[in-house]
Motif scaffolding. Structure first.
Motif, short mmCIF file in Angstrom:
data_model
loop_
_atom_site.label_atom_id
_atom_site.label_comp_id
_atom_site.label_asym_id
_atom_site.label_seq_id
_atom_site.Cartn_x
_atom_site.Cartn_y
_atom_site.Cartn_z
N GLU A 232 0.80 -1.22 0.00
CA GLU A 232 0.00 0.00 0.00
C GLU A 232 0.83 1.28 0.00
OE1 GLU A 232 -3.43 0.15 -0.10
OE2 GLU A 232 -3.36 -2.01 -0.40
N ILE A 233 1.78 1.38 0.94
CA ILE A 233 2.52 2.63 1.12
C ILE A 233 4.02 2.38 1.27
CG2 ILE A 233 0.58 3.84 2.21
CD1 ILE A 233 2.09 3.44 4.93
N VAL A 234 4.76 3.46 1.05
CA VAL A 234 6.17 3.53 1.41
C VAL A 234 6.30 4.75 2.31
CG1 VAL A 234 8.53 3.85 0.60
CG2 VAL A 234 6.92 2.49 -0.75
N MET A 235 6.91 4.55 3.47
CA MET A 235 7.09 5.64 4.43
C MET A 235 8.57 5.85 4.65
SD MET A 235 5.45 5.86 8.21
CE MET A 235 5.84 7.17 9.37
N LEU A 236 8.97 7.11 4.55
CA LEU A 236 10.37 7.48 4.73
C LEU A 236 10.52 8.41 5.93
CD1 LEU A 236 11.36 8.55 1.09
CD2 LEU A 236 11.67 6.30 2.15
N LEU A 237 11.63 8.26 6.62
CA LEU A 237 12.10 9.28 7.54
C LEU A 237 12.93 10.20 6.65
CD1 LEU A 237 12.49 10.41 10.38
CD2 LEU A 237 14.36 8.77 10.68
N ASN A 238 12.42 11.41 6.40
CA ASN A 238 13.01 12.31 5.41
C ASN A 238 14.46 12.65 5.71
OD1 ASN A 238 10.52 12.67 4.14
ND2 ASN A 238 10.00 14.39 5.46
N PHE A 239 15.26 12.69 4.65
CA PHE A 239 16.62 13.20 4.78
C PHE A 239 16.62 14.65 4.32
CE2 PHE A 239 20.89 14.00 2.94
CZ PHE A 239 21.58 13.97 4.14
#
Length: 168
Positions: free
Chosen positions: A33-40
């Protein structure tokens, strides 16, 4: 992609042609469903906030190589990840429901040049209502957005924190 999330690797995600954007961050959730990133945050060379995109929009991605990690001067990821329950982020609906009353940024497919910033009021299986906040951090009207129209969900970035701090 799920293995990348399990290993917490840093990736660049390219969403073209669906969305004209590339996002970089530590992959922390990846499923059908999703891809979640901890933003760089390239400017500050550390992690800042979260990005959620639909897995179906990911056209290609690149995992960082050893030399890319020299850009990361302050790996603050562990302290940020300690404050979030990743089990709440299984799909877009559940993600939004876990963020009710929070300030978020939402981009839609039909309007990539502008985006909505607001406080999540409620979420159903097909839409979300935001109490919008204008560029001067004043409350504005409410906006209902269909989940199918959302191309990007961002929260807890410096941008949202600054708006929250300056809200009138």
């Amino acid at each position: 992609m799920e293995e990348i999330a399990e290993q917490r690797l840093i990736i660049d995600i390219d969403l073209a042609p669906n969305v004209d954007a590339v996002y970089t961050g530590k992959c922390i959730v990846a499923n059908s469903e999703i891809v979640m990133l901890l933003n760089f945050d390239e400017e500050n060379e550390k992690f800042d906030g979260y990005t959620i995109v639909k897995n179906s929009d990911v056209e290609k991605y690149r995992t960082w190589q050893a030399e890319d990690y020299t850009e990361l001067k302050n790996d603050n990821s562990e302290s940020l990840l300690a404050n979030i329950n990743l089990k709440d982020f299984k799909d877009l609906e559940k993600s939004l429901k876990s963020l009710v009353s929070e300030i978020v940024s939402i981009f839609t497919y039909d309007n990539e040049d502008s985006f909505f910033v607001g406080k999540i009021l409620w979420v159903t299986n097909d839409s979300v209502e935001l109490h919008l906040i204008d560029e001067d951090s004043n409350w504005s009207e409410n906006e209902i957005i269909k989940l199918n129209d959302i191309s990007y969900l961002g929260f807890e970035t410096e941008y949202e924190r600054e708006i929250k701090k300056n809200m009138v």
